[in-house]
Every structure is written in C-alpha cells, then in structure tokens.
Design a protein around this motif. Structure first.
Motif, short mmCIF file in Angstrom:
data_model
loop_
_atom_site.label_atom_id
_atom_site.label_comp_id
_atom_site.label_asym_id
_atom_site.label_seq_id
_atom_site.Cartn_x
_atom_site.Cartn_y
_atom_site.Cartn_z
N SER A 1 -0.83 -9.61 11.05
CA SER A 1 -0.46 -10.11 9.72
C SER A 1 0.83 -9.51 9.18
N THR A 2 1.41 -8.51 9.86
CA THR A 2 2.70 -7.99 9.39
C THR A 2 3.80 -9.02 9.59
N PHE A 3 3.49 -10.13 10.32
CA PHE A 3 4.49 -11.20 10.47
C PHE A 3 4.43 -12.17 9.28
N LYS A 4 3.31 -12.20 8.56
CA LYS A 4 3.14 -13.18 7.48
C LYS A 4 4.24 -13.15 6.42
N PRO A 5 4.73 -11.95 6.01
CA PRO A 5 5.81 -11.95 5.02
C PRO A 5 7.04 -12.74 5.47
N PHE A 6 7.30 -12.80 6.76
CA PHE A 6 8.45 -13.56 7.24
C PHE A 6 8.20 -15.06 7.06
N VAL A 7 6.94 -15.48 7.24
CA VAL A 7 6.58 -16.89 7.03
C VAL A 7 6.76 -17.24 5.56
N TYR A 8 6.26 -16.39 4.67
CA TYR A 8 6.36 -16.63 3.24
C TYR A 8 7.81 -16.55 2.78
N THR A 9 8.57 -15.65 3.36
CA THR A 9 10.00 -15.55 3.01
C THR A 9 10.71 -16.86 3.34
N ALA A 10 10.43 -17.41 4.54
CA ALA A 10 11.04 -18.67 4.94
C ALA A 10 10.62 -19.79 3.99
N ALA A 11 9.36 -19.79 3.58
CA ALA A 11 8.86 -20.84 2.69
C ALA A 11 9.56 -20.80 1.34
N ILE A 12 9.63 -19.62 0.74
CA ILE A 12 10.27 -19.49 -0.58
C ILE A 12 11.76 -19.79 -0.48
N GLU A 13 12.38 -19.30 0.60
CA GLU A 13 13.82 -19.54 0.80
C GLU A 13 14.11 -21.03 0.95
N ASN A 14 13.13 -21.77 1.45
CA ASN A 14 13.31 -23.22 1.66
C ASN A 14 12.71 -24.05 0.53
N GLY A 15 12.49 -23.41 -0.62
CA GLY A 15 12.16 -24.17 -1.82
C GLY A 15 10.72 -24.13 -2.28
N MET A 16 9.82 -23.49 -1.54
CA MET A 16 8.43 -23.45 -1.98
C MET A 16 8.31 -22.51 -3.18
N LYS A 17 7.59 -22.93 -4.20
CA LYS A 17 7.42 -22.14 -5.41
C LYS A 17 6.31 -21.10 -5.20
N PRO A 18 6.49 -19.91 -5.74
CA PRO A 18 5.45 -18.88 -5.61
C PRO A 18 4.11 -19.33 -6.18
N CYS A 19 4.14 -20.27 -7.12
CA CYS A 19 2.90 -20.74 -7.73
C CYS A 19 2.37 -22.00 -7.05
N ASN B 1 12.06 -23.43 10.83
CA ASN B 1 12.61 -22.66 9.71
C ASN B 1 12.13 -21.20 9.76
N VAL B 2 10.88 -21.00 10.17
CA VAL B 2 10.35 -19.63 10.27
C VAL B 2 11.04 -18.88 11.40
N LEU B 3 11.22 -19.55 12.53
CA LEU B 3 11.91 -18.91 13.67
C LEU B 3 13.34 -18.55 13.30
N GLN B 4 13.99 -19.44 12.56
CA GLN B 4 15.36 -19.17 12.13
C GLN B 4 15.41 -17.99 11.17
N GLN B 5 14.40 -17.93 10.27
CA GLN B 5 14.35 -16.82 9.32
C GLN B 5 14.13 -15.49 10.04
N ALA B 6 13.24 -15.48 11.03
CA ALA B 6 12.98 -14.26 11.81
C ALA B 6 14.24 -13.79 12.52
N LYS B 7 15.01 -14.74 13.02
CA LYS B 7 16.27 -14.38 13.70
C LYS B 7 17.24 -13.75 12.72
N LYS B 8 17.32 -14.29 11.51
CA LYS B 8 18.20 -13.72 10.49
C LYS B 8 17.76 -12.31 10.12
N LEU B 9 16.48 -12.03 10.28
CA LEU B 9 15.94 -10.71 9.96
C LEU B 9 16.13 -9.71 11.10
N GLY B 10 16.78 -10.13 12.17
CA GLY B 10 17.08 -9.21 13.26
C GLY B 10 16.06 -9.19 14.38
N ILE B 11 15.07 -10.10 14.35
CA ILE B 11 14.10 -10.20 15.45
C ILE B 11 14.79 -10.93 16.59
#
Length: 753
Positions: free
Chosen positions: A456-474, A531-541
C-alpha cells in the motif's frame, strides 16, 4: 722484565692457539657483520628509502560532522603529528620502554652492558632489556625474517644498523612520531590514534594519564595485556607503567595515586569490517568508492589504494542518528521475532515444510559445489548432514553449537530481516542506513540490493496521479468489491473481516488513510494505468512497473532508496530526490580528490495543490488512519505524515514516515519469500515496520541536537486546498438510489487511458 714475561707467554702454544682462535672469531665476526651490512641476509633500507618511509594507512570514513564511523584497512593505522601527542603519553613511553632515549644514537650501549652483566652473568631478571625505541621502530617498520638458528642474532644486528641510520636521518621528535604511528597495539591495531579510538573512543590528544599508561603497557605483550580481553592483567601492567613514570619524575606522588585510582573503563569501538556502526553502509560505500576511484590517479600516476593510502571519505551519514536507528531496529525486531515464532508454534515452515527446506538448500553454495563435483542429491544431503561447530545468531546473543549445514539453514530460515533508510528530503543526503539485522550473519543489503513488493505504500502515487489529472479530493467511492472480468475475474478486497455497507461512500482522504484496497483500484481505473505509470516515472521510479490493475495494491517491486526519493517530493516542493551519501574524498593530506553535490531536480513531479492535498491526506493516515498507533501507542506529537503497507499473504510490512526535514522508509519481512507472517495482525506494516520508526523518533525527540527535525512544522495548505478538502468523510446513498440503484458487481477495467 715484563717484556720478557710477555714474550715467554706468547711462545706458549696454548696462548698462541687462544689468540689465533680469538683473531679468527673476531675476523669471522667482522665478516658476519659486514655480510649482514651489505645485504647477504636481506637488503637493508638505504638512506633514500628511510627518508621516504611509506606506511600503509587506513582510509577513514567520516560522518557529516567529521566524526569517525569506520575504516578500510589491512593494518588499522591513523598517523598523527608530534604536536598531537599529550606530554604524559610520551613520558609513559620513555619511562617504560627507553629512559635513556635522548642520550643514545639508536643503540644504547650502556643498557646493553647492564643487560650483559646483570642479566646474563648475575641472572638478575629485573635489570630490564637492552632494546631502544629506535630499535623497536626498525622492527616495526621492516619486520623480521626467518634465518633459522641464527634468526635472533641476524635480525638484531640488522635492526641495530637500521636504527643508527634512522637516528642520523630523523630528529628524536620525528622518531617518536614514527614509532607511535606504527607500533602494534592489541586487536590488530597499529598506531596510537587507532588504539585510542578503538579502546577508549577518544582522540590521542584527549587520553588521560591512566588511559595512556594502559595503552603503553599493552606494548609489552599485546595479547596478555589486552584491556578488552584481560582487564586484570592490563590494570596491573598500567600500574607498573605509572610507577615507572613516578620513578623517573614524570609524575608526582599525588598524581600517581590519582591515576591508579582511575577505573579502567573501556568504550570499545570496533572498526572491523563486519562489526561496529553501519556495517551495511560501509560495505556499500566501499563498492561505490572502488568505482569512483578507478577514474582518478595519484599525482605520481599510480592508482589509489583504498586499504593503504589513508584516504579521507566524507559522507552524509549522521553517526548519532545511525546509532538511534540501529537501536530502534534491534529493540523492535527482537520482540517481533519472538511473536513471529510463537505464532507458528510447532508447525513452523522452517521446521516442517520439507519442500521449502529442500528448495532453500539447493540455493546454498555448498550444495552447488557438491553438485558440480558429481555427487547426487542423496550424497549431497549426507555430506551436508555432518555436524560441526558453528556460530549462531540470536537476538539474545551469539552462541556456538554443533550443527550440520541443514540444521544451520533451518535456524536462519526463521529470521525476519529489515531495511531502513532516512534521508534529508531537500537534498537526498542519507542520514541513516540499516541494511539488515546483523551484517556478520546476513550479508544481503536490503537498502541497496533488495527489491520487494511495496504494498500500500504505492497507493499515494495512484492518488497523486488522480488528483493531478483533475480528480477532486471529495470524490466519493464505494468500498464494495468489484470483479474485473477481463483480468481473470480478479476481485480485490479490503483487509479485515468487517462487512462493508454497499451504500456508504468514502472520499479520497478516508479511503487512503484507511488504506482501502477496493477504492485504490477504482481510483486507478478512473485515472488510467498509463497516467499512474507516468506519474511514478516523474517521481523517480526507474524500473518498469506492471501494467495491470493490481499495481494500485503495490505488486511492483521497488528499491527502498527509490521509494524514499519519491516520497521526499511531498516535502520538497513536489520534486523527488536521488539519495546520495558521499560528499567528498580527500587524500591523506586533506587534498580533495573529488566532491559530490546533490543532483538538482528543476522539474516538479506534480503541482503545489496536489502536493498539499496529498500531504493532508497522509497526515490523516497518522492522526486517525492505519498509522494512528504513532499517536496512541507511541505518543509521538511530531508533525508526521505517512503510509503503512502490507503485501499479499503478509510477506512484507512497510512504513514510510514523512516529517518536514526527514523522510524514513522501513521494511520488515523474511528473506525467503515463501515464508510470510502467520497473521495480518502480526505482519501488517503498522505492527511489523512502523514501530521501528516510532522508537527511532522517540530517541530523536529526547535529543535536543535534532530539534530542527523533531520540532519542524509542515507548510500550511492554501485556502483553495483547505476548501477542496472540506467535505464529509463519508456519504450515504439516498433512499431512491438505495432502492433503485443498479448493483454493479462486475466490470471491465478501463483501458482508455
């Protein structure tokens, strides 16, 4: 009359024979001496060689504050200048080893005569020896060779010749400096500085009179007077040295008594490659230094020698912080191991699972060696069943036992292991590095070598990609399990046995802070895998991640250092960092060979708003979510965000702790991936990995030196971020939706992204 008597005496045949014999002995003696002088029994160092004495010097590893944390050496030696020797150390040496040091030319003829008459003729063993500091220096510098029956005589003559040459070239101060920098102390330690740091954990300049006398006293017999192994013998010898200092007026009566009253308290620091502080770090550092130094040459064109050239390596590690990290790890893992073994009881797989044991056995070097020699499996088993004495690791101490290779394998199969790194999120500078439980017995480095599923330490990267791509926290999601028909009817579920209300929906903060698997997969489905894979790459993975929905649950195997570098972005202006731990390498004179600075990352991995939203969500994980025991059990009041992680079948436990100025990643699991934790309650990251972080921070909180870390505060989120997060944690479906809403229990995964 006298002349006539002499003539008559000389005519006596026995006198003639005696004189002839004496002349022959004298001539042979001169020839023997000259043969040694001119190198018939081994070349003697000439003036040029003595002028340019080159001694092997240990490479020193320093922490960020220039504290010595380790060495690489063949001979453990650190040279000092004469000015760095305290006066009482020099007095102890001279009073004990060579009281006429300033009066002779390397060979003390007066002492030799005393030894001849008192010791040899009158058998007075208290008369002392005839050796001098300079003679001992000659022996220390060039050693002794075996010449069979004449070894002692030949070596002593050689040393006397070299000693006289040394005295012509060097001043008395320089001779003392050479001697104290090369003389062997106990435990394979060469030179007074290495001995001071090893036995008392102080520099030579700070040695007390008692400590100096102890080390000088050990020179008489390194093993017998070793203060670590023979404390009583060492103390008696120390008192002899102190008495000698008093005898020759180097100490007053009151000073003598005071020094004798000092308890011989050691603060032993092992710089053995397998022992001491941060052994995994030092092993990895050595690999990197070898690669780096291959690109540099000494001024004379020769390559640098890590073991002999006395290099000085400056690192980012924090010595005190590393001690706290290792203590926290050992404290927690020892208790966890007990619970782990108890949970399996008599049916532990390392005892009863023959298939697992045999599979592990086939990976051993001993098995492969026997296999290569042509033995069949049964013959190999017979060979590996032979018992012999071995050292065994246990958390309550190392023991010895008569065990076979198979017995040893089963013993080590049961142990949990760990990896931990803490770094400065602004630069990537590594502050702590714990590669495993104990380097002596577990050489595999879980920081630099290991890649494990991150859960589950990968989940923040999924949520980061979602919010960065327009998903609202609510945005709200139902925790209800869904079967994905296009992925072999895969149905991810949440951990625990709690029944999910299909009509309750949770926002992103609640879903992530409670680590809901079903919602993490749904968020991934909404934002799209690409989008998640792209976000992980931007994070240095850097490694290729699996392109499948289970990515949301952390099936990817990622290295701890990369995971830490990615999480650093949440407190580093949305920029990941690359962990590093070498800042500068110098030669023995302090001349810089090469220096390193943190890699500058000018590109943000995501927006400021996304960072602030994610930080608020991960703070909730600590305050009320899966990591809440940091507050309730460990009473930590620090500003902390974080994420727990547990992989399938409880194979891996994770915790990532984020504070404004330090990011820490902890992993715990069994090296054999076929053996997980027996229960989720025991193996979940909140129970297996989080306590290491908690105990580590408890220690930091008690040390005011780390106030800049422990008392630091997170940035305040913007008004727009606060507004975006301003919603109920959960929302219940309305009556009509509950009554008429279509129940979707199956779907295909969204591949449009």
């Amino acid at each position: 009359m006298i002349k006539q008597k002499i003539k008559a005496l000389l005519k006596n045949k026995w006198v003639k024979k005696s004189l002839l014999a004496g002349v022959i002995v004298l001539v042979l003696g001169i020839i023997f001496y000259l043969s040694i002088y001119f190198g018939a029994f081994g070349k003697l160092p000439n003036t040029a060689e003595l002028t340019n004495l080159k001694q092997a010097e240990a490479t020193q590893i320093l922490d960020k504050d220039s504290t010595l944390i380790g060495k690489y050496y063949i001979y453990d030696r650190q040279p000092l200048t004469y000015q760095e020797f305290p006066k009482h150390l020099l007095n102890a040496l001279i009073a004990t080893e060579d009281v006429r040091f300033y009066e002779h030319d390397g060979v003390d003829n007066v002492s030799l005569l005393r030894v001849f008459f008192k010791t040899i003729l009158f058998q007075d063993q208290s008369s002392g020896g005839g050796s001098t500091i300079t003679l001992q220096l000659a022996k220390n510098l060039f050693g002794r060779e075996n010449h069979f029956a004449f070894s002692t005589v030949i070596n002593k003559i050689k040393e006397s010749i070299v000693a006289k040459r040394i005295e012509k070239i060097y001043t008395k101060k320089e001779i003392l400096t050479l001697y104290l920098n090369t003389v062997p102390f106990p435990d394979n330690t060469y030179g007074i500085e290495s001995a001071s740091r090893k036995f008392f954990n102080v520099s030579t300049a700070n040695l007390t009179v008692s400590q100096a006398a102890t080390l000088i006293g050990s020179l008489k017999a390194n093993s017998y007077y070793n203060p670590r192994r023979n404390i009583e013998n060492s103390q008696k010898r120390r008192d002899v040295v102190l008495q000698q200092m008093f005898k020759y007026n180097f100490l007053k009566g009151t000073e003598l008594e005071k020094a004798k009253q000092d308890s011989l308290k050691l603060d032993y620091q092992s710089f053995n490659h397998d022992l001491g502080l941060a052994p995994y770090f030092r092993a990895q550092l050595k690999k990197e230094l070898s690669t780096i130094l291959a690109n540099y040459k000494k001024p004379n064109g020769e390559p640098y020698d890590l073991y002999n050239d006395g290099l000085i390596v400056h690192t980012t590690l924090d010595q005190q912080m590393q001690e706290y990290a290792e203590e926290a790890m050992q404290s927690h893992l020892a208790k966890l191991q007990q619970a782990y073994e108890a949970s399996y009881g008599k049916n532990a797989p390392w005892k009863t699972n023959k298939k697992l044991i045999e599979s592990a056995l086939k990976t051993l070097p001993e098995y492969k060696k026997h296999k290569a020699s042509g033995l069949n499996h049964d013959q190999i088993i017979d060979s590996l069943s032979v018992k012999h004495e071995v050292e065994l690791f246990n958390w309550d101490g190392v023991t010895k036992a008569q065990l076979s290779t198979i017995d040893s394998l089963q013993h080590y199969l049961k142990f949990l292991n760990t990896g931990m790194i803490a770094l400065d999120p602004k630069t990537g500078a590594v502050r702590t590095y714990v590669g495993g439980a104990d380097y002596r017995f577990f050489k595999y480095d879980h920081v630099s070598q290991s890649e494990r599923q991150v859960g589950s330490t990968f989940k923040p990267f999924v949520y980061t990609a979602a919010i960065e791509n327009g998903m609202k926290p609510c945005t709200y999601f139902s925790p209800k399990a869904i079967t994905y028909t296009d992925y072999k009817n895969w149905t991810p579920t949440n951990s625990g046995n709690k029944a999910e209300d299909p009509h309750i929906n949770y926002n992103l903060e609640t879903a992530l802070s409670q680590s809901m698997n079903t919602i993490a997969v749904k968020v991934l489905n909404e934002v799209g895998i690409d989008n998640v894979l792209q976000q992980a790459k931007k994070l240095g993975i850097s490694k290729q991640l699996p392109k499948e929905p289970s990515l949301a649950l952390g099936v990817a195997e990622i290295n701890i250092k990369e995971l830490a570098g990615a999480y650093a972005s949440y407190v580093n202006n949305s920029k990941p960092v690359k962990p590093y731990f070498i800042t500068k390498i110098e030669d023995k004179n302090g001349v810089e060979i090469v220096s390193f600075k943190p890699e500058e990352n000018t590109t943000k991995a995501y927006s400021d708003d996304t960072r602030q939203v994610m930080l608020q969500i991960m703070k909730a994980t600590v305050n009320s979510g899966t990591a809440a025991r940091l507050r309730s059990t460990y009473n930590l009041k620090n500003n902390i965000a974080g994420k727990t992680g547990t992989t399938q079948d409880n194979k891996d436990g994770w915790f990532v702790g984020i504070t404004p100025n330090l990011v820490t990643v902890n992993w715990v699991g069994n090296d054999n991936y076929n053996i997980g934790f027996k229960t989720t309650g025991l193996g979940q990251g909140a129970n297996s990995a989080l306590p290491i972080f908690a105990k580590f921070y408890q220690k930091l909180n008690l040390d005011s030196k780390y106030n800049s870390i422990t008392k630091s505060n997170f940035e305040n989120p913007s008004a727009s971020v606060i507004d975006a997060l301003n919603c109920e944690d959960e929302k219940r479906d309305g009556f009509l939706k509950r009554l008429f809403g279509k129940k979707k229990s199956e779907r295909k995964f969204n591949k449009k992204h």
